[in-house]
Design an enzyme around this catalytic site. Structure first.
Site, PDB file in Angstrom:
ATOM      1  N   CYS A  33      67.510  25.514  27.710  1.00 38.96           N
ATOM      2  CA  CYS A  33      68.781  26.143  28.117  1.00 38.96           C
ATOM      3  C   CYS A  33      69.370  26.995  26.991  1.00 38.96           C
ATOM      4  O   CYS A  33      69.755  26.473  25.946  1.00 38.96           O
ATOM      5  CB  CYS A  33      69.744  25.033  28.531  1.00 38.96           C
ATOM      6  SG  CYS A  33      71.456  25.534  28.728  1.00 38.96           S
ATOM      7  N   CYS A  36      72.959  26.147  26.009  1.00 37.13           N
ATOM      8  CA  CYS A  36      72.956  24.850  25.314  1.00 37.13           C
ATOM      9  C   CYS A  36      72.613  25.052  23.837  1.00 37.13           C
ATOM     10  O   CYS A  36      73.219  24.437  22.955  1.00 37.13           O
ATOM     11  CB  CYS A  36      71.943  23.890  25.942  1.00 37.13           C
ATOM     12  SG  CYS A  36      72.256  23.498  27.669  1.00 37.13           S
TER      13      CYS A  36
END
Length: 108
Positions: A33, A36
């Site tokens: 991600c 993230c």
């Protein structure tokens, strides 16, 4: 990870988060991600500011599939602040450092 940031699992969640005497900010993330990865250094930096007041925990949703559904995590990154074992606040998506500090300060 900073000294105030820990990696948790489905198995350690209860002990590290629910039973914690200190508020815990849980970062639900995945290795693939992009947002993230972008928020990770911000969380590590902020962790130093809140030593003794807030614990930051990171939970990889791919490796730990049991916990995210319990808290309605459907997108990542999702940040959930737990206080006294209960969900206090939730934020989904990438935040700036200022937004993250504001989110924490409003809820701890």
């Amino acid at each position: 990870m900073s000294s105030n940031t820990i990696a948790i699992t489905d198995h350690s969640f209860e002990n590290e988060v629910v039973e914690s005497k200190t508020p815990v900010l849980v970062d639900f993330l995945a290795q693939w991600c992009g947002p993230c990865k972008a928020i990770a250094p911000i969380l590590d930096d902020i962790g130093q500011k809140y030593v003794g007041k807030l614990k930051i925990a990171k939970l990889d949703v791919d490796s730990n599939p049991a916990t995210p559904p319990k808290f309605g995590v459907r997108g990542i990154p999702t940040l959930i602040l737990f206080k006294d074992g209960q969900v206090k606040a939730t934020q989904v998506g990438l935040l700036s450092k200022a937004e993250l500090i504001s989110f924490i300060d409003e809820n701890i």
